[in-house]
Design a protein around this motif. Structure first.
Motif, short mmCIF file in Angstrom:
data_model
loop_
_atom_site.label_atom_id
_atom_site.label_comp_id
_atom_site.label_asym_id
_atom_site.label_seq_id
_atom_site.Cartn_x
_atom_site.Cartn_y
_atom_site.Cartn_z
N ASN A 170 0.84 -1.21 0.00
CA ASN A 170 0.00 0.00 0.00
C ASN A 170 0.86 1.25 0.00
O ASN A 170 0.56 2.25 -0.68
N ILE A 171 1.96 1.21 0.76
CA ILE A 171 2.90 2.34 0.76
C ILE A 171 3.55 2.48 -0.62
O ILE A 171 3.75 3.59 -1.12
N GLN A 172 3.85 1.34 -1.27
CA GLN A 172 4.42 1.39 -2.63
C GLN A 172 3.44 2.06 -3.59
O GLN A 172 3.83 2.83 -4.47
N ASP A 173 2.13 1.76 -3.45
CA ASP A 173 1.12 2.38 -4.32
C ASP A 173 1.08 3.89 -4.11
O ASP A 173 0.96 4.66 -5.07
N LEU A 174 1.18 4.32 -2.83
CA LEU A 174 1.21 5.76 -2.57
C LEU A 174 2.43 6.40 -3.21
O LEU A 174 2.35 7.50 -3.79
N TYR A 175 3.56 5.72 -3.14
CA TYR A 175 4.79 6.25 -3.75
C TYR A 175 4.64 6.34 -5.27
O TYR A 175 5.03 7.33 -5.89
N ASP A 176 4.07 5.29 -5.88
CA ASP A 176 3.88 5.29 -7.34
C ASP A 176 2.93 6.39 -7.80
O ASP A 176 3.03 6.88 -8.94
N ASP A 177 1.99 6.78 -6.91
CA ASP A 177 1.04 7.85 -7.25
C ASP A 177 1.57 9.23 -6.86
O ASP A 177 0.81 10.20 -6.80
N ASP A 178 2.90 9.30 -6.56
CA ASP A 178 3.55 10.57 -6.17
C ASP A 178 3.01 11.16 -4.88
O ASP A 178 3.12 12.35 -4.62
N ILE A 196 5.59 8.30 3.47
CA ILE A 196 6.55 8.46 4.56
C ILE A 196 5.84 8.45 5.92
O ILE A 196 6.33 7.90 6.90
N ALA A 197 4.65 9.05 5.99
CA ALA A 197 3.91 9.12 7.24
C ALA A 197 3.48 7.73 7.73
O ALA A 197 3.41 7.47 8.92
N LYS A 198 3.17 6.81 6.79
CA LYS A 198 2.72 5.47 7.16
C LYS A 198 3.87 4.52 7.47
O LYS A 198 3.69 3.46 8.07
N MET A 199 5.08 4.87 7.04
CA MET A 199 6.21 3.95 7.16
C MET A 199 6.51 3.55 8.61
O MET A 199 6.70 2.37 8.92
N PRO A 200 6.60 4.50 9.59
CA PRO A 200 6.94 4.10 10.97
C PRO A 200 5.98 3.06 11.56
O PRO A 200 6.40 2.18 12.29
N GLN A 201 4.68 3.17 11.22
CA GLN A 201 3.71 2.23 11.77
C GLN A 201 3.95 0.82 11.25
O GLN A 201 3.87 -0.16 11.99
N VAL A 202 4.29 0.71 9.96
CA VAL A 202 4.56 -0.62 9.39
C VAL A 202 5.83 -1.21 10.00
O VAL A 202 5.90 -2.41 10.28
N ILE A 203 6.85 -0.36 10.18
CA ILE A 203 8.09 -0.84 10.80
C ILE A 203 7.81 -1.36 12.22
O ILE A 203 8.31 -2.40 12.64
N ILE A 243 15.93 4.19 12.16
CA ILE A 243 15.95 5.34 13.06
C ILE A 243 16.84 6.44 12.52
O ILE A 243 16.51 7.62 12.53
N LYS A 244 18.05 6.04 12.00
CA LYS A 244 19.07 7.01 11.63
C LYS A 244 19.02 7.44 10.18
O LYS A 244 19.44 8.53 9.83
N THR A 245 18.56 6.55 9.28
CA THR A 245 18.62 6.85 7.84
C THR A 245 17.56 7.87 7.44
O THR A 245 16.44 7.86 7.95
N ASN A 246 17.94 8.74 6.52
CA ASN A 246 16.98 9.70 5.97
C ASN A 246 16.10 8.99 4.95
O ASN A 246 16.41 8.95 3.75
N ILE A 247 15.00 8.36 5.43
CA ILE A 247 14.14 7.56 4.55
C ILE A 247 13.55 8.41 3.44
O ILE A 247 13.35 7.95 2.32
N LYS A 248 13.31 9.66 3.73
CA LYS A 248 12.67 10.53 2.75
C LYS A 248 13.47 10.64 1.48
O LYS A 248 12.92 10.69 0.37
N ALA A 287 14.25 2.86 -2.37
CA ALA A 287 15.26 1.89 -1.97
C ALA A 287 14.91 1.27 -0.62
O ALA A 287 15.12 0.08 -0.39
N PHE A 288 14.36 2.08 0.29
CA PHE A 288 14.01 1.56 1.61
C PHE A 288 12.83 0.60 1.53
O PHE A 288 12.79 -0.41 2.25
N ILE A 289 11.84 0.87 0.67
CA ILE A 289 10.71 -0.05 0.51
C ILE A 289 11.20 -1.41 0.05
O ILE A 289 10.82 -2.46 0.58
N ASP A 290 12.07 -1.41 -0.99
CA ASP A 290 12.60 -2.68 -1.50
C ASP A 290 13.44 -3.38 -0.44
O ASP A 290 13.40 -4.61 -0.31
#
Length: 619
Positions: free
Chosen positions: A453-461, A467-474, A512-517, A522-525
């Protein structure tokens, strides 16, 4: 639906064309008997070797001016830009060799008088990497000097007679000296304080003032900066000039004016050194009259203020080390962790040791009794493939072959992405049955759907939403994996798989440390690849996972993270040979970078290498 129709039509067309071609070839191809042996080469493991050598060797807790006769215990240190563990060695460039330096930089020695003079010590510092540039040295100059000596009395301080309310002055530096030319401090010990007062300035100017008539006695104590002391002779001062009533009595027979003190016994006062500074900020000195002129007053204690320094609580290091790795580049490696987290490395065990590599059937080297690289001898026979010899082919056969080839190429272009995923998933399942799994299929599917679902949001720009949903999935991933998203490193160690623990702890830290934004794709994969390190991959998953990433305009760091994405996509299907191939190309690109750019992606490259190494155990 449209894609399925196109795929079905392409498959039917391919089958029909192949049937026609096979029938035609049966009448055109002649018999042939020819064999050609083809030896298969095994692929090896490329070792990542990125390292900055140690710098700036310094004396640490060691005083490079050393006093002979004293025990010297201290530690030499060096700085490593990569914060690697350090080991040390040393050799004296001058004679004689005074001492050895331990592997952790400790000096523990008692020097003798013959060592007095200047010496040059060459200190080597080694980091725990296996790279060639893991060493550095510096020359340190050491001076051994004579031991400290106590002050000495040049001459006795003379006795004096002093009129009441008058003062007498003298400089104590004229009466005391120091063999080491240390600056001395002075204190007065007065045994009849009602008769005289003594004031001593920093310049050693001493003022003795008469207070009341009578006999007074005092000693002067001289101290050097190290606390060594010497005590003067017992000095007698007679204070006169008082009316008869002040002098202590009329005194018959011509004895008037006496103080009443019996001079038949002259005290011999001797004093100890100042004791340790107590927690209340005082230290004590004890003086004893060895003549014991007064049995009630032959021991006196004196105190003075001092600065109390609390004893440092020493943290006891408790090191636990992993098993030694296999022999790589003539070196065994392991990781050691201080469970007490003291922050020091005085007792840290070595994390490297030299070794002789054992011939292996999958190291990419022709060694042992192999006849070719990783085959022959004990590794088994090299692969042999039968290959037909050329036969006479007519024009019609050539035309048919060309048509068939073009058709196959078209079909491959259409169906390869789907077939490749299914085949990869099937092979991964067969090859990796022994790999331990920590998430069940229901947990895996839930986490995978959230990430897709996060990948779909990324593909739709919609990058901000992704990014907001990523911490919850982690958080959900680690909660399902170890039961909590708190104290993750400590919980992960319960998996009892050191390499996988290290990978997952490092992955957790990167969240925690990486600038995921900056490198969200690359972080999704990377996340999905780590999911399939702990969960089973099946054919259904293969159809929904991503294909290779492409961006011809990517430059520098962006290109590295694009290649990292493709490596993680290969690892999602456990396609180890493909991941190794991409990894080798990644290193070639990395080696063209400037050092600053290399630092930005070093940890990510090292991490993906460890993931490849982990999967290789079960491949």
């Amino acid at each position: 639906m449209k894609d399925n129709i196109v795929l079905g039509m392409a498959v039917i067309g391919l089958l029909a064309l192949n049937i026609v071609t096979i029938v035609y070839l049966q009448y055109s191809i002649q018999k042939f008997t020819s064999e050609e042996q083809v030896t298969a080469l095994a692929s090896g493991t490329t070792m990542l070797c990125l390292n900055n050598p140690p710098i700036d060797i310094y004396e640490g807790s060691c005083n490079l001016t050393m006093i002979w006769g004293n025990r010297i215990t201290c530690q030499i240190n060096a700085t490593d830009p990569d914060n690697n563990s350090m080991s040390y060695a040393a050799v004296f460039l001058t004679d004689p060799s005074l001492f050895n330096v331990s592997s952790i930089g400790i000096i523990n020695v008692i020097l003798d008088e013959s060592n007095i003079g200047n010496h040059t010590l060459r200190v080597f510092a080694f980091d725990d990497s296996t790279c060639e540039n893991n060493a550095y040295y510096e020359d340190i100059n050491i001076e051994v000097i004579d031991d400290n000596h106590a002050p000495y009395l040049i001459r006795n301080i003379p006795d004096q007679s002093l009129r009441k309310n008058n003062a007498y002055t003298l400089f104590l530096n004229n009466y005391f000296g120091d063999p080491d030319n240390d600056e001395l401090t002075y204190e007065a010990l007065i045994f009849n304080e009602s008769y005289i007062s003594i004031t001593i300035s920093n310049s050693s100017l001493t003022t003795i003032r008469g207070l009341e008539c009578g006999l007074a006695y005092f000693n002067i104590i001289a101290s050097d900066p190290d606390g060594l002391i010497n005590v003067s002779n017992l000095v007698r001062y007679s204070v006169f000039g008082c009316p008869l009533s002040d002098s202590g009595g009329s005194g018959g027979g011509g004895g008037g004016g006496s103080s009443g003190i019996d001079l038949s016994c002259i005290s011999d006062w001797r004093c100890s050194a100042w004791g340790e500074c107590m927690p209340n900020g005082t230290q004590m000195l004890t003086c004893r009259d060895y003549k014991a002129c007064s049995y009630r007053d032959y021991i006196r204690n004196f105190t003075r203020n001092c600065t109390y320094v609390p004893e440092t609580i020493i943290c006891e290091e408790k090191w636990e080390c992993s098993e030694w790795s296999t022999c790589i580049n003539n070196t065994h490696l392991r990781t050691c962790i201080d469970r007490n987290s003291c922050g020091t490395k005085i007792a840290k065990p070595n994390e490297t040791e030299s070794c002789t590599p054992i011939p292996s059937c999958f190291n990419g080297i022709k060694d042992g009794d192999e006849t070719e690289v990783d085959c022959g001898g004990k590794c088994g026979a090299c692969k042999v493939t039968e290959q037909p010899a050329q036969v006479g082919i007519n024009r019609n056969l050539i035309i048919a072959a060309i048509i068939s080839t073009l058709a196959v190429i078209i079909i491959i272009i259409v169906i390869t992405p789907h077939i490749k995923k299914i085949i990869a998933a099937y092979l991964a399942k067969k090859r990796l049955n022994e790999m331990p799994l920590y998430l069940n299929n229901e947990q895996k599917q839930m986490i995978l759907n959230l990430m897709l679902n996060i990948q779909d949001l990324y593909d739709d720009d919609k990058h901000s939403d992704a990014i907001a949903k990523m911490p919850q999935v982690i958080k959900i991933f680690f909660e399902n994996l170890v039961g909590t998203d708190k104290e993750v490193p400590k919980s992960i160690r319960k998996l009892n798989n050191r390499l996988l623990e290290s990978i997952l702890i490092d992955f957790h830290q990167s969240t925690i440390k990486t600038n995921i934004k900056s490198y969200l794709q690359a972080f999704i994969d990377k996340f999905i690849a780590h999911l399939f390190l702990v969960a089973k991959l099946n054919g259904k998953d293969a159809l929904i996972l991503p294909k290779e990433r492409e961006n011809p305009d990517a430059k520098s760091i962006d290109k590295i993270f694009l290649e990292l994405s493709n490596i993680y996509i290969a690892l999602q299907f456990h396609e180890l040979p493909e991941a190794k191939y991409l990894y080798k190309n990644l290193l070639k690109e990395y080696n063209t970078f400037e050092k600053e750019d290399q630092k930005q992606c070093y940890n990510e490259i090292l991490h993906v290498y460890n993931v490849i190494k982990y999967l290789e155990k079960y491949y």
